[in-house]
Scaffold this motif. Structure first.
Motif, PDB file in Angstrom:
ATOM      1  N   ASN A   1     -35.338  29.769   9.872  1.00  0.00           N
ATOM      2  CA  ASN A   1     -35.765  29.079  11.078  1.00  0.00           C
ATOM      3  C   ASN A   1     -34.891  29.474  12.261  1.00  0.00           C
ATOM      4  OD1 ASN A   1     -33.359  27.561  10.870  1.00  0.00           O
ATOM      5  ND2 ASN A   1     -34.364  26.076   9.525  1.00  0.00           N
ATOM      6  N   ILE A   2     -35.249  28.929  13.423  1.00  0.00           N
ATOM      7  CA  ILE A   2     -34.541  29.314  14.653  1.00  0.00           C
ATOM      8  C   ILE A   2     -33.076  28.919  14.588  1.00  0.00           C
ATOM      9  CG2 ILE A   2     -34.432  28.920  17.137  1.00  0.00           C
ATOM     10  CD1 ILE A   2     -37.419  28.574  17.151  1.00  0.00           C
ATOM     11  N   LEU A   3     -32.789  27.734  14.031  1.00  0.00           N
ATOM     12  CA  LEU A   3     -31.407  27.270  13.969  1.00  0.00           C
ATOM     13  C   LEU A   3     -30.565  28.190  13.092  1.00  0.00           C
ATOM     14  CD1 LEU A   3     -29.408  25.106  14.823  1.00  0.00           C
ATOM     15  CD2 LEU A   3     -30.087  23.761  12.820  1.00  0.00           C
ATOM     16  N   ASP A   4     -31.107  28.596  11.963  1.00  0.00           N
ATOM     17  CA  ASP A   4     -30.382  29.523  11.090  1.00  0.00           C
ATOM     18  C   ASP A   4     -30.173  30.866  11.765  1.00  0.00           C
ATOM     19  OD1 ASP A   4     -30.185  27.662   9.081  1.00  0.00           O
ATOM     20  OD2 ASP A   4     -32.041  28.288   8.101  1.00  0.00           O
ATOM     21  N   ASP A   5     -31.192  31.296  12.537  1.00  0.00           N
ATOM     22  CA  ASP A   5     -31.076  32.565  13.247  1.00  0.00           C
ATOM     23  C   ASP A   5     -29.972  32.501  14.299  1.00  0.00           C
ATOM     24  OD1 ASP A   5     -31.784  35.190  13.912  1.00  0.00           O
ATOM     25  OD2 ASP A   5     -33.049  34.501  15.556  1.00  0.00           O
ATOM     26  N   LEU A   6     -29.885  31.368  15.001  1.00  0.00           N
ATOM     27  CA  LEU A   6     -28.832  31.198  16.006  1.00  0.00           C
ATOM     28  C   LEU A   6     -27.456  31.159  15.364  1.00  0.00           C
ATOM     29  CD1 LEU A   6     -30.492  28.529  18.350  1.00  0.00           C
ATOM     30  CD2 LEU A   6     -30.177  30.953  18.810  1.00  0.00           C
ATOM     31  N   LYS A   7     -27.351  30.489  14.222  1.00  0.00           N
ATOM     32  CA  LYS A   7     -26.078  30.438  13.506  1.00  0.00           C
ATOM     33  C   LYS A   7     -25.640  31.828  13.079  1.00  0.00           C
ATOM     34  CE  LYS A   7     -26.522  25.754  11.627  1.00  0.00           C
ATOM     35  NZ  LYS A   7     -26.686  24.951  10.376  1.00  0.00           N
TER      36      LYS A   7
ATOM     37  N   GLN B   1     -26.523  34.703  14.478  1.00  0.00           N
ATOM     38  CA  GLN B   1     -26.128  35.464  15.669  1.00  0.00           C
ATOM     39  C   GLN B   1     -24.732  35.064  16.137  1.00  0.00           C
ATOM     40  OE1 GLN B   1     -28.938  35.457  18.874  1.00  0.00           O
ATOM     41  NE2 GLN B   1     -30.676  35.930  17.561  1.00  0.00           N
ATOM     42  N   TYR B   2     -24.458  33.777  16.057  1.00  0.00           N
ATOM     43  CA  TYR B   2     -23.129  33.303  16.474  1.00  0.00           C
ATOM     44  C   TYR B   2     -22.047  33.864  15.558  1.00  0.00           C
ATOM     45  CZ  TYR B   2     -19.295  30.109  17.586  1.00  0.00           C
ATOM     46  OH  TYR B   2     -18.088  29.595  17.949  1.00  0.00           O
ATOM     47  N   LYS B   3     -22.356  33.908  14.263  1.00  0.00           N
ATOM     48  CA  LYS B   3     -21.368  34.356  13.283  1.00  0.00           C
ATOM     49  C   LYS B   3     -21.137  35.856  13.355  1.00  0.00           C
ATOM     50  CE  LYS B   3     -20.313  34.120   8.342  1.00  0.00           C
ATOM     51  NZ  LYS B   3     -20.783  33.661   7.010  1.00  0.00           N
ATOM     52  N   LEU B   4     -22.208  36.622  13.572  1.00  0.00           N
ATOM     53  CA  LEU B   4     -22.102  38.079  13.517  1.00  0.00           C
ATOM     54  C   LEU B   4     -22.036  38.737  14.887  1.00  0.00           C
ATOM     55  CD1 LEU B   4     -24.737  38.777  10.681  1.00  0.00           C
ATOM     56  CD2 LEU B   4     -22.266  38.447  10.449  1.00  0.00           C
ATOM     57  N   GLY B   5     -22.281  37.970  15.946  1.00  0.00           N
ATOM     58  CA  GLY B   5     -22.373  38.575  17.275  1.00  0.00           C
ATOM     59  C   GLY B   5     -21.057  38.925  17.916  1.00  0.00           C
TER      60      GLY B   5
END
Length: 287
Positions: free
Chosen positions: A2-8, A10-14
């Motif tokens: 989901n979007i929340l997992d995708d944001l997490k 991105q935050y972790k790997l970005g």
């Protein structure tokens, strides 16, 4: 996903640049809930978040020299700042480390905040300021100082030199210095100045960002739990050394006596305990 997992993810790997952008967005959303005046259509930031030019305020709230750089006055203010931040971050991190990036962002914000407060104090103006623009200008000016002739491709314009982009932004700030948002333009110029100073110092062998890196590492290690290692009892297989039995064969020849001694040794401690010479001797004797 989901979007929340995708944001997490991105935050972790970005990396640090993505995290700084997320921090700015998160602060804006928090401000939207707690500090937005829907009747007046604007933000009313408390004095413990925004940076005030009044010494009676900032002297007792020194953390505001940093917190102001994570809050914004409007959605467009946030949007354009994050666009420029993403652009400048990608360029800076091409050549330098994430620790240097974060250190420069923080130091650029503090230096610009101090410049703003002192300027308004001597101009006898009292006003608050928020926005990441000054810290962003520090990053952009630093990488421009390092690689001014780098080609950057812009939509509708094609390839332009990096220093052209930075120069246009600085000229616009200078042109609007006496117009609206004077404090903001002063902080932008101060941020660019600090970015230039930082890069020149770095090229001369002095990394100013190391102060921030060491401070953050100190607090990270301070609150970091040391891994607990449970007590484990170590058992060792201990075998009492057996006394070597003297050879009882005294009447046989020397060769046979040595063979018997080796065989006794094997019976007591095993074949692996023999030396290389003893193994070779036994092998030759068996032929």
């Amino acid at each position: 996903m989901n979007i929340l997992d995708d944001l997490k993810l991105q935050y972790k790997l970005g990396g640090i640049a993505m995290r700084v952008i997320y921090w700015n967005i998160a602060c804006f959303l928090i401000a939207l809930v707690f500090f937005y005046q829907y009747s007046g259509g604007g933000f009313d930031y408390p004095s413990w978040l925004s940076l005030s030019s009044d010494p009676n305020v900032f002297l007792f709230k020194p953390w505001t020299f940093l917190t102001y750089a994570f809050f914004h006055s409007s959605f467009l203010h946030l949007f354009f700042n994050m666009m420029v931040l993403n652009f400048a971050s990608n360029l800076f991190l091409t050549f330098f480390t994430q620790k240097q990036y974060l250190g420069l962002y923080i130091l650029g914000a503090i230096f610009s905040g101090v410049t703003f407060a002192l300027s308004y104090y001597f101009l006898n103006i009292s006003a608050p300021i928020v926005g990441a623009s000054a810290a962003i200008m520090a990053i952009l000016a630093a990488v421009t100082t390092y690689q001014p002739l780098m080609d950057v491709r812009l939509m509708f314009l094609g390839n332009v030199k990096l220093w052209h982009i930075t120069a246009v932004i600085l000229i616009l700030d200078l042109m609007q210095l006496r117009l609206d948002n004077t404090g903001g333009h002063i902080s932008h110029l101060a941020g660019a100045l600090f970015g230039f100073i930082y890069m020149k110092s770095l090229q001369n062998g002095t990394d100013l960002s190391i102060v921030i890196s060491r401070t953050l590492d100190f607090f990270a290690n301070l609150f970091k739990k040391s891994p607990s290692t449970p007590f484990t009892k170590v058992h060792k297989n201990y075998k009492k050394p057996t006394e070597r039995v003297a050879s009882r064969i005294v009447t046989k020849d020397k060769t046979q006596q040595q063979i018997d001694e080796i065989l006794d040794k094997i019976s007591q401690s095993g074949y692996d305990c023999l030396t290389k010479e003893e193994k070779e001797f036994l092998f030759k004797a068996g032929k």
